[in-house]
Scaffold this motif. Structure first.
Motif, PDB file in Angstrom:
ATOM      1  N   ILE A  76       0.841  -1.201   0.000  1.00  0.00           N
ATOM      2  CA  ILE A  76       0.000   0.000   0.000  1.00  0.00           C
ATOM      3  C   ILE A  76       0.876   1.251   0.000  1.00  0.00           C
ATOM      4  O   ILE A  76       0.624   2.203  -0.746  1.00  0.00           O
ATOM      5  N   HIS A  77       1.921   1.230   0.820  1.00  0.00           N
ATOM      6  CA  HIS A  77       2.838   2.367   0.874  1.00  0.00           C
ATOM      7  C   HIS A  77       3.492   2.598  -0.484  1.00  0.00           C
ATOM      8  O   HIS A  77       3.581   3.727  -0.965  1.00  0.00           O
ATOM      9  N   GLY A  78       3.947   1.525  -1.121  1.00  0.00           N
ATOM     10  CA  GLY A  78       4.612   1.644  -2.413  1.00  0.00           C
ATOM     11  C   GLY A  78       3.695   2.204  -3.484  1.00  0.00           C
ATOM     12  O   GLY A  78       4.081   3.103  -4.254  1.00  0.00           O
ATOM     13  N   PHE A  79       2.474   1.706  -3.565  1.00  0.00           N
ATOM     14  CA  PHE A  79       1.529   2.223  -4.558  1.00  0.00           C
ATOM     15  C   PHE A  79       1.175   3.675  -4.289  1.00  0.00           C
ATOM     16  O   PHE A  79       1.067   4.481  -5.215  1.00  0.00           O
ATOM     17  N   THR A  80       1.010   4.022  -3.017  1.00  0.00           N
ATOM     18  CA  THR A  80       0.674   5.407  -2.667  1.00  0.00           C
ATOM     19  C   THR A  80       1.796   6.361  -3.047  1.00  0.00           C
ATOM     20  O   THR A  80       1.560   7.409  -3.660  1.00  0.00           O
ATOM     21  N   VAL A  81       3.029   6.004  -2.715  1.00  0.00           N
ATOM     22  CA  VAL A  81       4.165   6.866  -3.038  1.00  0.00           C
ATOM     23  C   VAL A  81       4.372   6.928  -4.552  1.00  0.00           C
ATOM     24  O   VAL A  81       4.648   8.003  -5.109  1.00  0.00           O
ATOM     25  N   ALA A  82       4.230   5.805  -5.236  1.00  0.00           N
ATOM     26  CA  ALA A  82       4.405   5.795  -6.696  1.00  0.00           C
ATOM     27  C   ALA A  82       3.393   6.710  -7.374  1.00  0.00           C
ATOM     28  O   ALA A  82       3.709   7.365  -8.371  1.00  0.00           O
ATOM     29  N   TYR A  83       2.189   6.791  -6.832  1.00  0.00           N
ATOM     30  CA  TYR A  83       1.154   7.621  -7.421  1.00  0.00           C
ATOM     31  C   TYR A  83       1.280   9.088  -7.013  1.00  0.00           C
ATOM     32  O   TYR A  83       1.124   9.987  -7.835  1.00  0.00           O
ATOM     33  N   ALA A  84       1.586   9.320  -5.737  1.00  0.00           N
ATOM     34  CA  ALA A  84       1.494  10.674  -5.193  1.00  0.00           C
ATOM     35  C   ALA A  84       2.795  11.460  -5.193  1.00  0.00           C
ATOM     36  O   ALA A  84       2.766  12.689  -5.162  1.00  0.00           O
ATOM     37  N   VAL A  85       3.946  10.789  -5.225  1.00  0.00           N
ATOM     38  CA  VAL A  85       5.224  11.497  -5.122  1.00  0.00           C
ATOM     39  C   VAL A  85       6.093  11.135  -6.329  1.00  0.00           C
ATOM     40  O   VAL A  85       6.862  10.171  -6.279  1.00  0.00           O
ATOM     41  N   PRO A  86       5.994  11.894  -7.411  1.00  0.00           N
ATOM     42  CA  PRO A  86       6.756  11.548  -8.615  1.00  0.00           C
ATOM     43  C   PRO A  86       8.270  11.506  -8.396  1.00  0.00           C
ATOM     44  O   PRO A  86       8.966  10.728  -9.042  1.00  0.00           O
ATOM     45  N   ALA A  87       8.788  12.305  -7.475  1.00  0.00           N
ATOM     46  CA  ALA A  87      10.230  12.332  -7.229  1.00  0.00           C
ATOM     47  C   ALA A  87      10.733  11.023  -6.620  1.00  0.00           C
ATOM     48  O   ALA A  87      11.910  10.689  -6.771  1.00  0.00           O
ATOM     49  N   GLU A  88       9.870  10.279  -5.936  1.00  0.00           N
ATOM     50  CA  GLU A  88      10.273   9.035  -5.286  1.00  0.00           C
ATOM     51  C   GLU A  88       9.658   7.811  -5.953  1.00  0.00           C
ATOM     52  O   GLU A  88       9.629   6.727  -5.372  1.00  0.00           O
ATOM     53  N   ARG A  89       9.191   7.967  -7.177  1.00  0.00           N
ATOM     54  CA  ARG A  89       8.516   6.864  -7.861  1.00  0.00           C
ATOM     55  C   ARG A  89       9.419   5.648  -8.040  1.00  0.00           C
ATOM     56  O   ARG A  89       8.998   4.520  -7.843  1.00  0.00           O
ATOM     57  N   HIS A  91      11.892   4.727  -6.160  1.00  0.00           N
ATOM     58  CA  HIS A  91      12.047   4.101  -4.845  1.00  0.00           C
ATOM     59  C   HIS A  91      10.841   3.208  -4.537  1.00  0.00           C
ATOM     60  O   HIS A  91      10.986   2.093  -4.019  1.00  0.00           O
ATOM     61  N   ALA A  92       9.664   3.715  -4.856  1.00  0.00           N
ATOM     62  CA  ALA A  92       8.439   2.955  -4.605  1.00  0.00           C
ATOM     63  C   ALA A  92       8.359   1.714  -5.485  1.00  0.00           C
ATOM     64  O   ALA A  92       7.893   0.665  -5.046  1.00  0.00           O
ATOM     65  N   ILE A  93       8.818   1.820  -6.720  1.00  0.00           N
ATOM     66  CA  ILE A  93       8.796   0.664  -7.619  1.00  0.00           C
ATOM     67  C   ILE A  93       9.734  -0.424  -7.094  1.00  0.00           C
ATOM     68  O   ILE A  93       9.397  -1.617  -7.123  1.00  0.00           O
ATOM     69  N   ILE A  94      10.888  -0.026  -6.603  1.00  0.00           N
ATOM     70  CA  ILE A  94      11.806  -1.008  -6.000  1.00  0.00           C
ATOM     71  C   ILE A  94      11.148  -1.675  -4.797  1.00  0.00           C
ATOM     72  O   ILE A  94      11.225  -2.893  -4.624  1.00  0.00           O
ATOM     73  N   GLU A  95      10.481  -0.883  -3.977  1.00  0.00           N
ATOM     74  CA  GLU A  95       9.766  -1.434  -2.822  1.00  0.00           C
ATOM     75  C   GLU A  95       8.699  -2.433  -3.273  1.00  0.00           C
ATOM     76  O   GLU A  95       8.560  -3.514  -2.689  1.00  0.00           O
ATOM     77  N   LEU A  96       7.958  -2.099  -4.317  1.00  0.00           N
ATOM     78  CA  LEU A  96       6.902  -2.987  -4.804  1.00  0.00           C
ATOM     79  C   LEU A  96       7.462  -4.289  -5.372  1.00  0.00           C
ATOM     80  O   LEU A  96       6.878  -5.364  -5.174  1.00  0.00           O
ATOM     81  N   VAL A  97       8.582  -4.207  -6.060  1.00  0.00           N
ATOM     82  CA  VAL A  97       9.207  -5.427  -6.594  1.00  0.00           C
ATOM     83  C   VAL A  97       9.658  -6.338  -5.451  1.00  0.00           C
ATOM     84  O   VAL A  97       9.422  -7.557  -5.473  1.00  0.00           O
ATOM     85  N   LEU A  98      10.286  -5.753  -4.440  1.00  0.00           N
ATOM     86  CA  LEU A  98      10.725  -6.543  -3.290  1.00  0.00           C
ATOM     87  C   LEU A  98       9.539  -7.128  -2.520  1.00  0.00           C
ATOM     88  O   LEU A  98       9.586  -8.283  -2.087  1.00  0.00           O
ATOM     89  N   CYS A  99       8.471  -6.340  -2.377  1.00  0.00           N
ATOM     90  CA  CYS A  99       7.277  -6.844  -1.704  1.00  0.00           C
ATOM     91  C   CYS A  99       6.654  -7.998  -2.482  1.00  0.00           C
ATOM     92  O   CYS A  99       6.239  -9.004  -1.892  1.00  0.00           O
ATOM     93  N   SER A 100       6.592  -7.859  -3.785  1.00  0.00           N
ATOM     94  CA  SER A 100       6.003  -8.917  -4.615  1.00  0.00           C
ATOM     95  C   SER A 100       6.800 -10.208  -4.528  1.00  0.00           C
ATOM     96  O   SER A 100       6.228 -11.296  -4.410  1.00  0.00           O
ATOM     97  N   SER A 101       8.119 -10.083  -4.579  1.00  0.00           N
ATOM     98  CA  SER A 101       8.932 -11.298  -4.507  1.00  0.00           C
ATOM     99  C   SER A 101       8.871 -11.919  -3.110  1.00  0.00           C
ATOM    100  O   SER A 101       8.826 -13.145  -2.978  1.00  0.00           O
ATOM    101  N   MET A 102       8.816 -11.100  -2.073  1.00  0.00           N
ATOM    102  CA  MET A 102       8.692 -11.650  -0.728  1.00  0.00           C
ATOM    103  C   MET A 102       7.336 -12.317  -0.548  1.00  0.00           C
ATOM    104  O   MET A 102       7.236 -13.407   0.017  1.00  0.00           O
TER     105      MET A 102
END
Length: 140
Positions: A76-89, A91-102
């Motif tokens: 949820i955090h990763g999707f929210t940051v990817a959508y709302a904070v373009p400067a940290e997109r 970072h959020a994508i990396i978080e989402l990839v790690l979450c998905s693999s975990m």
């Protein structure tokens, strides 16, 4: 432990450790302007990931299963940051990839290892037959 089960255990464990490291680096080193205190960031972002550490390292299937509930917070955090904070997109994508693999590693490991250990739930049909046999046996 079967080789396939071991592979998913390693996927879950490596993804978990990388996610823990990534969140720590992101929240303490990569943030330009810190809005929240260090204590708050540690409690909200780091502490939930530390909770399943012992069970994941020990390879407990039950811990792998419930650790997925914790990972959902980071999804949820990763999707929210990817959508709302373009400067940290990124970072959020990396978080989402790690979450998905975990998530994948934990789900499959818990299922496979649970079957190996005989921890699976019985089918409802089998439970009903056992109960029927028990109660019919008492009437005679």
């Amino acid at each position: 432990m079967m080789p396939k089960t071991r592979q998913y255990r390693y996927l879950a464990l490596i993804s978990y450790l990388l996610l823990l490291s990534w969140i720590t680096v992101w929240q303490f080193l990569l943030v330009d302007e810190r809005i929240y205190s260090t204590l708050f960031v540690t409690i909200i972002y780091i502490l939930p990931l530390i909770l399943p550490l012992r069970g994941l390292i020990a390879g407990k299937p039950y811990t792998h299963a419930w650790a997925n509930f914790i990972v959902l917070f980071y999804v949820i955090h990763g999707f929210t940051v990817a959508y709302a904070v373009p400067a940290e997109r990124i970072h959020a994508i990396i978080e989402l990839v790690l979450c998905s693999s975990m998530f994948t590693g934990c789900c499959v490991y818990a299922r496979l290892r649970g079957r190996e250990l005989g921890l699976g739930l019985q089918k409802l049909k089998d439970v009903m037959e056992e109960e029927k046999a028990t109660f019919e046996g008492d009437k005679k």
